[in-house]
Write a protein that holds these residues in place. Structure first.
Motif, mmCIF file in Angstrom:
data_model
loop_
_atom_site.group_PDB
_atom_site.id
_atom_site.type_symbol
_atom_site.label_atom_id
_atom_site.label_comp_id
_atom_site.label_asym_id
_atom_site.label_seq_id
_atom_site.Cartn_x
_atom_site.Cartn_y
_atom_site.Cartn_z
ATOM 1 N N UNK A 224 -115.579 -50.204 11.296
ATOM 2 C CA UNK A 224 -116.200 -51.072 12.291
ATOM 3 C C UNK A 224 -115.139 -51.364 13.352
ATOM 4 N N UNK A 225 -115.527 -51.286 14.620
ATOM 5 C CA UNK A 225 -114.615 -51.558 15.722
ATOM 6 C C UNK A 225 -115.212 -52.616 16.631
ATOM 7 N N UNK A 226 -114.386 -53.554 17.087
ATOM 8 C CA UNK A 226 -114.798 -54.561 18.050
ATOM 9 C C UNK A 226 -113.622 -54.787 18.994
ATOM 10 N N UNK A 227 -113.874 -54.808 20.293
ATOM 11 C CA UNK A 227 -112.789 -54.965 21.265
ATOM 12 C C UNK A 227 -112.029 -56.271 21.096
ATOM 13 N N UNK A 228 -112.720 -57.316 20.677
ATOM 14 C CA UNK A 228 -112.068 -58.616 20.512
ATOM 15 C C UNK A 228 -111.439 -58.727 19.119
ATOM 16 N N UNK A 229 -112.258 -58.696 18.082
ATOM 17 C CA UNK A 229 -111.793 -58.747 16.704
ATOM 18 C C UNK A 229 -112.970 -58.545 15.757
ATOM 19 N N UNK A 230 -112.670 -58.040 14.589
ATOM 20 C CA UNK A 230 -113.684 -57.850 13.554
ATOM 21 C C UNK A 230 -113.651 -59.074 12.659
ATOM 22 N N UNK B 148 -114.562 -47.134 -14.070
ATOM 23 C CA UNK B 148 -113.165 -46.910 -13.740
ATOM 24 C C UNK B 148 -112.884 -45.616 -12.998
ATOM 25 N N UNK B 149 -113.912 -44.922 -12.531
ATOM 26 C CA UNK B 149 -113.721 -43.644 -11.834
ATOM 27 C C UNK B 149 -113.408 -43.820 -10.361
ATOM 28 N N UNK B 150 -113.895 -44.882 -9.731
ATOM 29 C CA UNK B 150 -113.746 -45.045 -8.289
ATOM 30 C C UNK B 150 -113.109 -46.393 -7.956
ATOM 31 N N UNK B 151 -112.265 -46.379 -6.922
ATOM 32 C CA UNK B 151 -111.679 -47.603 -6.389
ATOM 33 C C UNK B 151 -111.996 -47.655 -4.903
ATOM 34 N N UNK B 152 -112.620 -48.738 -4.472
ATOM 35 C CA UNK B 152 -112.832 -48.963 -3.048
ATOM 36 C C UNK B 152 -112.084 -50.235 -2.665
ATOM 37 N N UNK B 153 -111.694 -50.296 -1.393
ATOM 38 C CA UNK B 153 -110.972 -51.454 -0.882
ATOM 39 C C UNK B 153 -111.244 -51.553 0.606
ATOM 40 N N UNK B 154 -110.805 -52.639 1.204
ATOM 41 C CA UNK B 154 -110.916 -52.793 2.646
ATOM 42 C C UNK B 154 -109.523 -52.712 3.253
ATOM 43 N N UNK B 155 -109.485 -52.388 4.528
ATOM 44 C CA UNK B 155 -108.232 -52.379 5.282
ATOM 45 C C UNK B 155 -108.565 -52.826 6.695
ATOM 46 N N UNK B 156 -107.583 -53.386 7.379
ATOM 47 C CA UNK B 156 -107.775 -53.857 8.763
ATOM 48 C C UNK B 156 -106.636 -53.338 9.616
ATOM 49 N N UNK B 157 -106.938 -53.071 10.896
ATOM 50 C CA UNK B 157 -105.884 -52.693 11.834
ATOM 51 C C UNK B 157 -105.004 -53.906 12.099
ATOM 52 N N UNK B 158 -103.788 -53.647 12.533
ATOM 53 C CA UNK B 158 -102.847 -54.741 12.797
ATOM 54 C C UNK B 158 -103.366 -55.730 13.826
ATOM 55 N N UNK B 159 -104.182 -55.259 14.773
ATOM 56 C CA UNK B 159 -104.685 -56.150 15.824
ATOM 57 C C UNK B 159 -106.074 -56.715 15.503
ATOM 58 N N UNK B 160 -106.569 -56.482 14.299
ATOM 59 C CA UNK B 160 -107.858 -57.006 13.822
ATOM 60 C C UNK B 160 -109.064 -56.518 14.629
ATOM 61 N N UNK B 161 -108.941 -55.391 15.323
ATOM 62 C CA UNK B 161 -110.083 -54.859 16.066
ATOM 63 C C UNK B 161 -110.813 -53.771 15.288
ATOM 64 N N UNK B 162 -110.274 -53.366 14.137
ATOM 65 C CA UNK B 162 -110.933 -52.363 13.310
ATOM 66 C C UNK B 162 -110.846 -52.776 11.849
ATOM 67 N N UNK B 163 -111.932 -52.545 11.127
ATOM 68 C CA UNK B 163 -111.958 -52.780 9.686
ATOM 69 C C UNK B 163 -112.485 -51.517 9.025
ATOM 70 N N UNK B 164 -111.990 -51.235 7.834
ATOM 71 C CA UNK B 164 -112.330 -49.998 7.145
ATOM 72 C C UNK B 164 -112.733 -50.270 5.702
ATOM 73 N N UNK B 165 -113.704 -49.539 5.223
ATOM 74 C CA UNK B 165 -113.993 -49.469 3.795
ATOM 75 C C UNK B 165 -113.425 -48.131 3.362
#
Length: 108
Positions: free
Chosen positions: A56-62, A23-40
């Motif tokens: 992670x970045x992709x010009x088209x989409x992740x 219970x010490x750490x919380x990780x999650x994912x997030x995405x940019x509004x245009x789906x070209x970037x994803x984050x941990x």
């Protein structure tokens, strides 16, 4: 949720939240509004502050999700990433942010 320092299209809804076994750490994912970037991201338990552990970045989409989870150790989380152009398994030390690729090559 807004991920600081990643530009104007970084507003995203957190997904795949996972608490460490202790219970010490919380990780999650997030995405940019245009789906070209994803984050941990790591979310600080007391303050709610968000720290990017991997992106992670992709010009088209992740594609897909980073799908994080914790190993037996509370300080290490695994996740999938296409940072190399192929979808591979990685390990991150949640406290330090150090990332290690566990698989590599021209396969998924």
């Amino acid at each position: 949720m807004t991920v600081a320092g990643v530009g104007p299209k970084a507003a995203a809804v957190a997904a795949d939240p996972v608490w460490s076994p202790d219970g010490r750490h919380l990780v999650a994912t997030a995405r940019s509004d245009d789906d070209t970037r994803a984050f941990l991201v790591r979310v600080e338990k007391k303050t709610g502050a968000v720290t990017v552990l991997h992106s992670v970045t992709d010009e088209a989409w992740v594609r897909g999700s980073l799908r994080p989870g914790f190993l037996g150790s509370s300080s290490r989380a695994f996740f999938l990433s296409e940072a190399s152009g192929w979808n591979h398994l990685h390990l991150v030390d949640v406290a330090s942010g150090a990332v290690t690729a566990l698989t590599s090559g021209r396969f998924e």
